[in-house]
Design a protein around this motif. Structure first.
Motif, PDB file in Angstrom:
ATOM      1  N   TYR A 241       0.847  -1.189   0.000  1.00 36.22           N
ATOM      2  CA  TYR A 241       0.000   0.000   0.000  1.00 36.22           C
ATOM      3  C   TYR A 241       0.881   1.236   0.000  1.00 36.22           C
ATOM      4  O   TYR A 241       2.037   1.198   0.406  1.00 36.22           O
ATOM      5  CB  TYR A 241      -0.965   0.005   1.192  1.00 36.22           C
ATOM      6  CG  TYR A 241      -0.325   0.268   2.524  1.00 36.22           C
ATOM      7  CD1 TYR A 241      -0.256   1.570   3.035  1.00 36.22           C
ATOM      8  CD2 TYR A 241       0.217  -0.763   3.277  1.00 36.22           C
ATOM      9  CE1 TYR A 241       0.347   1.817   4.269  1.00 36.22           C
ATOM     10  CE2 TYR A 241       0.812  -0.520   4.496  1.00 36.22           C
ATOM     11  CZ  TYR A 241       0.870   0.775   4.987  1.00 36.22           C
ATOM     12  OH  TYR A 241       1.478   1.014   6.195  1.00 36.22           O
TER      13      TYR A 241
ATOM     14  N   PRO B  54       1.112   4.818   1.567  1.00 33.96           N
ATOM     15  CA  PRO B  54       0.562   5.637   2.643  1.00 33.96           C
ATOM     16  C   PRO B  54       0.066   7.006   2.176  1.00 33.96           C
ATOM     17  O   PRO B  54      -0.861   7.558   2.773  1.00 33.96           O
ATOM     18  CB  PRO B  54       1.740   5.794   3.611  1.00 33.96           C
ATOM     19  CG  PRO B  54       2.687   4.716   3.271  1.00 33.96           C
ATOM     20  CD  PRO B  54       2.476   4.403   1.829  1.00 33.96           C
ATOM     21  N   ASP B  55       0.644   7.525   1.115  1.00 27.36           N
ATOM     22  CA  ASP B  55       0.280   8.859   0.644  1.00 27.36           C
ATOM     23  C   ASP B  55      -0.867   8.855  -0.364  1.00 27.36           C
ATOM     24  O   ASP B  55      -1.454   9.901  -0.634  1.00 27.36           O
ATOM     25  CB  ASP B  55       1.500   9.531   0.006  1.00 27.36           C
ATOM     26  CG  ASP B  55       2.666   9.622   0.961  1.00 27.36           C
ATOM     27  OD1 ASP B  55       2.437   9.941   2.145  1.00 27.36           O
ATOM     28  OD2 ASP B  55       3.802   9.358   0.538  1.00 27.36           O
ATOM     29  N   LEU B  56      -1.163   7.716  -0.951  1.00 26.97           N
ATOM     30  CA  LEU B  56      -2.199   7.616  -1.985  1.00 26.97           C
ATOM     31  C   LEU B  56      -3.370   6.829  -1.403  1.00 26.97           C
ATOM     32  O   LEU B  56      -3.379   5.600  -1.397  1.00 26.97           O
ATOM     33  CB  LEU B  56      -1.645   6.924  -3.237  1.00 26.97           C
ATOM     34  CG  LEU B  56      -0.327   7.474  -3.794  1.00 26.97           C
ATOM     35  CD1 LEU B  56       0.109   6.678  -5.009  1.00 26.97           C
ATOM     36  CD2 LEU B  56      -0.452   8.958  -4.126  1.00 26.97           C
ATOM     37  N   GLU B  57      -4.353   7.540  -0.915  1.00 31.36           N
ATOM     38  CA  GLU B  57      -5.468   6.935  -0.182  1.00 31.36           C
ATOM     39  C   GLU B  57      -6.146   5.817  -0.972  1.00 31.36           C
ATOM     40  O   GLU B  57      -6.588   6.012  -2.099  1.00 31.36           O
ATOM     41  CB  GLU B  57      -6.500   8.010   0.169  1.00 31.36           C
ATOM     42  CG  GLU B  57      -7.610   7.522   1.040  1.00 31.36           C
ATOM     43  CD  GLU B  57      -8.586   8.627   1.411  1.00 31.36           C
ATOM     44  OE1 GLU B  57      -9.721   8.284   1.733  1.00 31.36           O
ATOM     45  OE2 GLU B  57      -8.204   9.804   1.379  1.00 31.36           O
ATOM     46  N   GLY B  58      -6.197   4.643  -0.366  1.00 28.90           N
ATOM     47  CA  GLY B  58      -6.875   3.507  -0.973  1.00 28.90           C
ATOM     48  C   GLY B  58      -6.083   2.796  -2.057  1.00 28.90           C
ATOM     49  O   GLY B  58      -6.596   1.882  -2.687  1.00 28.90           O
ATOM     50  N   CYS B  59      -4.839   3.189  -2.270  1.00 26.66           N
ATOM     51  CA  CYS B  59      -4.017   2.586  -3.324  1.00 26.66           C
ATOM     52  C   CYS B  59      -3.270   1.385  -2.748  1.00 26.66           C
ATOM     53  O   CYS B  59      -2.316   1.547  -1.979  1.00 26.66           O
ATOM     54  CB  CYS B  59      -3.052   3.630  -3.880  1.00 26.66           C
ATOM     55  SG  CYS B  59      -2.149   3.053  -5.332  1.00 26.66           S
ATOM     56  N   GLU B  60      -3.723   0.180  -3.132  1.00 24.48           N
ATOM     57  CA  GLU B  60      -3.179  -1.063  -2.595  1.00 24.48           C
ATOM     58  C   GLU B  60      -3.036  -2.094  -3.696  1.00 24.48           C
ATOM     59  O   GLU B  60      -3.657  -1.978  -4.749  1.00 24.48           O
ATOM     60  CB  GLU B  60      -4.097  -1.615  -1.506  1.00 24.48           C
ATOM     61  CG  GLU B  60      -4.287  -0.679  -0.339  1.00 24.48           C
ATOM     62  CD  GLU B  60      -5.130  -1.281   0.765  1.00 24.48           C
ATOM     63  OE1 GLU B  60      -5.275  -2.533   0.797  1.00 24.48           O
ATOM     64  OE2 GLU B  60      -5.629  -0.512   1.590  1.00 24.48           O
TER      65      GLU B  60
ATOM     66  N   TRP C  95      -3.970   5.447  -9.971  1.00 24.36           N
ATOM     67  CA  TRP C  95      -4.397   6.424  -8.961  1.00 24.36           C
ATOM     68  C   TRP C  95      -3.985   7.827  -9.383  1.00 24.36           C
ATOM     69  O   TRP C  95      -4.784   8.757  -9.339  1.00 24.36           O
ATOM     70  CB  TRP C  95      -3.772   6.044  -7.618  1.00 24.36           C
ATOM     71  CG  TRP C  95      -4.362   6.722  -6.429  1.00 24.36           C
ATOM     72  CD1 TRP C  95      -5.270   6.189  -5.563  1.00 24.36           C
ATOM     73  CD2 TRP C  95      -4.086   8.044  -5.949  1.00 24.36           C
ATOM     74  NE1 TRP C  95      -5.574   7.096  -4.575  1.00 24.36           N
ATOM     75  CE2 TRP C  95      -4.856   8.246  -4.787  1.00 24.36           C
ATOM     76  CE3 TRP C  95      -3.275   9.075  -6.382  1.00 24.36           C
ATOM     77  CZ2 TRP C  95      -4.835   9.445  -4.072  1.00 24.36           C
ATOM     78  CZ3 TRP C  95      -3.246  10.263  -5.670  1.00 24.36           C
ATOM     79  CH2 TRP C  95      -4.017  10.436  -4.525  1.00 24.36           C
TER      80      TRP C  95
ATOM     81  N   GLU D 112      -6.269  11.248 -10.637  1.00 25.44           N
ATOM     82  CA  GLU D 112      -6.097  12.567 -10.018  1.00 25.44           C
ATOM     83  C   GLU D 112      -5.754  13.630 -11.060  1.00 25.44           C
ATOM     84  O   GLU D 112      -6.234  14.765 -10.980  1.00 25.44           O
ATOM     85  CB  GLU D 112      -5.015  12.522  -8.943  1.00 25.44           C
ATOM     86  CG  GLU D 112      -5.416  11.766  -7.703  1.00 25.44           C
ATOM     87  CD  GLU D 112      -6.627  12.372  -7.015  1.00 25.44           C
ATOM     88  OE1 GLU D 112      -6.640  13.587  -6.763  1.00 25.44           O
ATOM     89  OE2 GLU D 112      -7.565  11.609  -6.725  1.00 25.44           O
TER      90      GLU D 112
ATOM     91  N   PRO E 190      -0.768  14.397  -3.304  1.00 27.63           N
ATOM     92  CA  PRO E 190      -0.280  14.449  -1.915  1.00 27.63           C
ATOM     93  C   PRO E 190       1.235  14.572  -1.850  1.00 27.63           C
ATOM     94  O   PRO E 190       1.954  14.114  -2.734  1.00 27.63           O
ATOM     95  CB  PRO E 190      -0.744  13.123  -1.323  1.00 27.63           C
ATOM     96  CG  PRO E 190      -1.004  12.239  -2.477  1.00 27.63           C
ATOM     97  CD  PRO E 190      -1.342  13.102  -3.635  1.00 27.63           C
TER      98      PRO E 190
ATOM     99  N   SER F 211       5.587  11.183   1.920  1.00 24.91           N
ATOM    100  CA  SER F 211       5.993  10.920   3.300  1.00 24.91           C
ATOM    101  C   SER F 211       7.467  10.549   3.352  1.00 24.91           C
ATOM    102  O   SER F 211       7.997   9.924   2.432  1.00 24.91           O
ATOM    103  CB  SER F 211       5.200   9.748   3.880  1.00 24.91           C
ATOM    104  OG  SER F 211       3.852  10.072   4.004  1.00 24.91           O
TER     105      SER F 211
END
Length: 92
Positions: free
Chosen positions: A21, A23-29, A49, A53, A62, A65
């Motif tokens: 996953y 952490p910076d790309l919400e829901g990207c797994e 993703w 965007e 985003p 991190s």
């Protein structure tokens, strides 16, 4: 355009596969049967993703991190993933 985001990889407990996953790309797994396939699937998921965007009227990707700030569960590790998005077809 080239983007680099950290991906967190965690080994599956029941087989030799991995879960990843961003952490910076919400829901990207992504998941895969081994590390190489999981990395490919993760890169593809991040590419998709980011492309979604970039299609928005107001693009705000985003911030990245820092890997030292990520709270990892036991056995997990981080890889920096490079994602290349061509803005125009056949334009290198």
């Amino acid at each position: 355009m080239t983007f680099i985001y950290p991906a967190v990889f965690t080994p599956h407990k029941e087989d030799g596969g991995y879960h990843a996953y961003f952490p910076d790309l919400e829901g990207c797994e992504a998941d895969g049967p081994d590390l190489e396939d999981t990395m490919d699937h993760a890169r593809e998921a991040a590419y998709n993703w980011i492309c979604v965007e970039l299609e928005e009227d107001f693009v705000e990707l985003p911030e990245v991190s820092h890997t030292d700030d990520l709270d990892l569960e036991e056995g997990a590790f981080v890889r920096q993933m490079m994602i290349v998005v061509k803005l125009m077809p056949d334009n290198d």
